[in-house]
Design an enzyme around this catalytic site. Sequence first.
Site, PDB file in Angstrom:
ATOM      1  N   CYS A 198       9.774   5.134   8.014  1.00 53.60           N
ATOM      2  CA  CYS A 198       9.570   5.344   6.574  1.00 53.60           C
ATOM      3  C   CYS A 198      10.844   5.055   5.789  1.00 53.60           C
ATOM      4  O   CYS A 198      10.793   4.728   4.618  1.00 53.60           O
ATOM      5  CB  CYS A 198       9.091   6.767   6.316  1.00 53.60           C
ATOM      6  SG  CYS A 198      10.240   7.997   6.924  1.00 53.60           S
ATOM      7  N   LYS A 225      -2.300  -5.639  11.142  1.00 50.34           N
ATOM      8  CA  LYS A 225      -1.924  -5.397   9.745  1.00 50.34           C
ATOM      9  C   LYS A 225      -0.591  -6.100   9.431  1.00 50.34           C
ATOM     10  O   LYS A 225      -0.464  -6.789   8.420  1.00 50.34           O
ATOM     11  CB  LYS A 225      -1.815  -3.887   9.497  1.00 50.34           C
ATOM     12  CG  LYS A 225      -1.358  -3.538   8.090  1.00 50.34           C
ATOM     13  CD  LYS A 225      -1.184  -2.040   7.896  1.00 50.34           C
ATOM     14  CE  LYS A 225      -0.115  -1.785   6.837  1.00 50.34           C
ATOM     15  NZ  LYS A 225       0.196  -0.400   6.618  1.00 50.34           N
ATOM     16  N   GLU A 278       4.330  -1.228   1.672  1.00 58.29           N
ATOM     17  CA  GLU A 278       5.000  -0.787   2.891  1.00 58.29           C
ATOM     18  C   GLU A 278       4.351  -1.499   4.080  1.00 58.29           C
ATOM     19  O   GLU A 278       3.192  -1.244   4.409  1.00 58.29           O
ATOM     20  CB  GLU A 278       4.840   0.737   3.048  1.00 58.29           C
ATOM     21  CG  GLU A 278       5.659   1.289   4.194  1.00 58.29           C
ATOM     22  CD  GLU A 278       5.468   2.790   4.405  1.00 58.29           C
ATOM     23  OE1 GLU A 278       4.313   3.256   4.409  1.00 58.29           O
ATOM     24  OE2 GLU A 278       6.485   3.476   4.588  1.00 58.29           O
TER      25      GLU A 278
HETATM   26  N1  LIG Z   1       5.966   7.420   6.273  1.00 57.42           N
HETATM   27  C1  LIG Z   1       5.738   7.444   7.538  1.00 57.42           C
HETATM   28  O1  LIG Z   1       6.477   8.038   8.243  1.00 57.42           O
HETATM   29  C2  LIG Z   1       4.554   6.768   8.103  1.00 57.42           C
HETATM   30  C3  LIG Z   1       3.856   5.810   7.398  1.00 57.42           C
HETATM   31  N2  LIG Z   1       2.789   5.194   7.945  1.00 57.42           N
HETATM   32  C4  LIG Z   1       2.118   4.159   7.154  1.00 57.42           C
HETATM   33  O2  LIG Z   1       0.741   4.428   7.156  1.00 57.42           O
HETATM   34  C5  LIG Z   1       0.023   3.294   7.579  1.00 57.42           C
HETATM   35  C6  LIG Z   1      -1.200   3.750   8.292  1.00 57.42           C
HETATM   36  O3  LIG Z   1      -0.859   4.432   9.482  1.00 57.42           O
HETATM   37  P1  LIG Z   1      -1.683   5.711   9.929  1.00 57.42           P
HETATM   38  O4  LIG Z   1      -1.396   6.046  11.303  1.00 57.42           O
HETATM   39  O5  LIG Z   1      -3.112   5.480   9.599  1.00 57.42           O
HETATM   40  O6  LIG Z   1      -1.002   6.831   8.997  1.00 57.42           O
HETATM   41  P2  LIG Z   1      -1.633   8.145   8.402  1.00 57.42           P
HETATM   42  O7  LIG Z   1      -0.793   8.575   7.282  1.00 57.42           O
HETATM   43  O8  LIG Z   1      -3.072   7.942   8.095  1.00 57.42           O
HETATM   44  O9  LIG Z   1      -1.492   9.186   9.605  1.00 57.42           O
HETATM   45  C7  LIG Z   1      -0.600  10.286   9.641  1.00 57.42           C
HETATM   46  C8  LIG Z   1      -1.301  11.497  10.215  1.00 57.42           C
HETATM   47  O10 LIG Z   1      -2.377  11.876   9.355  1.00 57.42           O
HETATM   48  C9  LIG Z   1      -3.618  11.924  10.096  1.00 57.42           C
HETATM   49  N3  LIG Z   1      -4.720  11.525   9.222  1.00 57.42           N
HETATM   50  C10 LIG Z   1      -5.214  10.278   9.035  1.00 57.42           C
HETATM   51  N4  LIG Z   1      -6.237  10.317   8.158  1.00 57.42           N
HETATM   52  C11 LIG Z   1      -6.399  11.603   7.785  1.00 57.42           C
HETATM   53  C12 LIG Z   1      -7.276  12.281   6.897  1.00 57.42           C
HETATM   54  N5  LIG Z   1      -8.208  11.638   6.206  1.00 57.42           N
HETATM   55  N6  LIG Z   1      -7.141  13.620   6.745  1.00 57.42           N
HETATM   56  C13 LIG Z   1      -6.195  14.279   7.431  1.00 57.42           C
HETATM   57  N7  LIG Z   1      -5.348  13.709   8.292  1.00 57.42           N
HETATM   58  C14 LIG Z   1      -5.428  12.385   8.474  1.00 57.42           C
HETATM   59  C15 LIG Z   1      -3.374  10.953  11.240  1.00 57.42           C
HETATM   60  O11 LIG Z   1      -4.264  11.182  12.302  1.00 57.42           O
HETATM   61  C16 LIG Z   1      -1.927  11.229  11.579  1.00 57.42           C
HETATM   62  O12 LIG Z   1      -1.793  12.379  12.377  1.00 57.42           O
HETATM   63  C17 LIG Z   1       1.003   2.520   8.430  1.00 57.42           C
HETATM   64  O13 LIG Z   1       0.692   1.183   8.489  1.00 57.42           O
HETATM   65  C18 LIG Z   1       2.271   2.772   7.703  1.00 57.42           C
HETATM   66  O14 LIG Z   1       2.404   1.878   6.630  1.00 57.42           O
HETATM   67  C19 LIG Z   1       2.373   5.513   9.197  1.00 57.42           C
HETATM   68  C20 LIG Z   1       3.019   6.460   9.956  1.00 57.42           C
HETATM   69  C21 LIG Z   1       4.190   7.111   9.478  1.00 57.42           C
HETATM   70  N1  BAL Z   2      12.545   8.198   9.803  1.00 53.14           N
HETATM   71  C1  BAL Z   2      12.025   9.488   9.999  1.00 53.14           C
HETATM   72  C2  BAL Z   2      10.751   9.790   9.295  1.00 53.14           C
HETATM   73  C3  BAL Z   2       9.660   8.796   9.442  1.00 53.14           C
HETATM   74  O1  BAL Z   2       9.878   7.622   9.645  1.00 53.14           O
HETATM   75  O2  BAL Z   2       8.515   9.178   9.334  1.00 53.14           O
END
Ligand SMILES: NC(=O)C1=CN([C@@H]2O[C@H](COP(=O)(O)OP(=O)(O)OC[C@H]3O[C@@H](n4cnc5c(N)ncnc54)[C@H](O)[C@@H]3O)[C@@H](O)[C@H]2O)C=CC1
Ligand code: BAL
Length: 499
Positions: A302, A352, A393
């Site tokens: 992130c 993606k 992103e």
């Molecule tokens: N800022 C960060 O640290 C992160 C950003 N991402 C971004 O998000 C995009 C999608 O990745 P995802 O794995 O789908 O991220 P996500 O944000 O959807 O997943 C994060 C967590 O939320 C849960 N989740 C997913 N949908 C949910 C819902 N409707 N209600 C409650 N919980 C839910 C997931 O199972 C996971 O444990 C990636 O391509 C990336 O751009 C992904 C992971 C980390």
């Molecule tokens: N870099 C630590 C936090 C994250 O990527 O979600």
Amino acid sequence: MTLLTQDEYKSIAANLGLPTGAFIDGKFCPAASGKTFETVNPATGGKLADIAACGAEDVDVAVEKAREAFDDGRWSRLHPSERKDVLIRLAKLMTRNAHELAVMESLDSGKTIYDCETVDVPETIHCLKWHAEAIDKIYDQVSPASDDHIAMVVREPIGVAGLLLPWNFPLLMLAWKIGPALAAGCSVVVKPAAETTLTALRVAELAMEAGLPRGVLNIVPGGGAEVGEPIGRHMDIDMVSFTGSTVTGKKFLSYSAESNAKEVVLEMGGKNPAIVMDDAENLDRVAAHVVNGAFWNMGENCSASSRLIVHKDVKAELLERIAHHAKQWNVGDPLDPETRMGALVSRAHFDKVCSYLEQADNVVLGGKAHDGAFVEATVVEVPGNDAVLAREEIFGPVLSVIEVTGFDEAIRIANDTDYGLCASIFTANVKHAIRGARAIRAGTVTVNSFGEGDITTPFGGYKQSGFGGRDNSVHAHDQYTQLKTIWIDLAEDADEAVD
Ligand SMILES: NC(=O)C1=CN([C@@H]2O[C@H](COP(=O)(O)OP(=O)(O)OC[C@H]3O[C@@H](n4cnc5c(N)ncnc54)[C@H](O)[C@@H]3O)[C@@H](O)[C@H]2O)C=CC1
Ligand code: BAL
């Protein structure tokens, strides 16, 4: 940390016992429905294990057990130093099992064994230790009330916390959340990302061995809709702390509003700028930082610096040096300790990232994808900050380059984003450094380096990158506690009593 050889890592991988159940009330159990889902190694596409696919029913049981544990005080009312001792024992057990955890993390996520061994596992251990050590040193207060009163301001653990984890740093994000939550005395219900469940389950097992009472740390594997949403909507969860995408993070605000108004802390996405001014010193060093910021962890970060905002007078030389440094970020078998870029986390995420590569008109470096979810370090020149590659992103190893002609333009472009997680500015001009750090609307701004600070500094975002609190540092503790005022009347007679 001493690195092993590729063969030694392969041998650990071949002999791993993988945890597959949900972890509720101190033991592994199947999902109530009996369903499972496959977790795969993204580098090979091979199945690693079938994991319990939990649902709302399992969340209910986990919350009931967490609440029971919280209310009877088996953890929440221990002396803070006793909680500290257990968490430090856990950190020691993790140190003893560090190679195993690193291999499990690498297999499940595609991350390099090099990063798992040198960053993810040691920082996870350090984080747990740091919060454990802090907990008996954070004092309550006595307020400066009048002679007739004494008022104590005490911090109490908030209760049952729901912790939602992403897949990019499965162990470390677990530690960022459970470190302060458990130290504070909360009971927790953790939902790891479905892509990367294994290490959280293993840590739960080690936590029992360390003496954590049952019911305090529960891990409920499964999908977002099946497990994440029921946690967000649960009437008996007091707060949720989430790390992941902005789209999903925002849903927790609705879940909270439509259930019990639980507190919500969100750590979400970023499109983080790295500004390089024409007076930046030592462009070779700058290039090394920019490359590290953009490509470390395959850009699945992130805080990745995914936008390079560079002064036109140094652009050509900087890109040359970036190309030189990027060559050292070789793509390969994640279990080879020489590999610096492993596989992306899943086929879906790979697709993606590839869809963004297809939109790149002016690729300066890399740009190729390889089967097994591997993407080369890629640098793309974009016509301006409105380009899709400069706004969205990507969460892959793709650096978008935007040329500018001066400081004010650089700051304006840096702030022209919905996000505000991190930023960096490279300049020898101290006024530009300080003015820039103040003007950029982001939770962390680094000067002449890329980074996120460390465990002692708060981490979280401005704008649509963050909401409600911070991870890391003593401020993380605030998420998992609430303030109580205890007001005691000391007045001797009736007149004083009503003053
Ligand atoms: N800022 C960060 O640290 C992160 C950003 N991402 C971004 O998000 C995009 C999608 O990745 P995802 O794995 O789908 O991220 P996500 O944000 O959807 O997943 C994060 C967590 O939320 C849960 N989740 C997913 N949908 C949910 C819902 N409707 N209600 C409650 N919980 C839910 C997931 O199972 C996971 O444990 C990636 O391509 C990336 O751009 C992904 C992971 C980390
Ligand atoms: N870099 C630590 C936090 C994250 O990527 O979600």
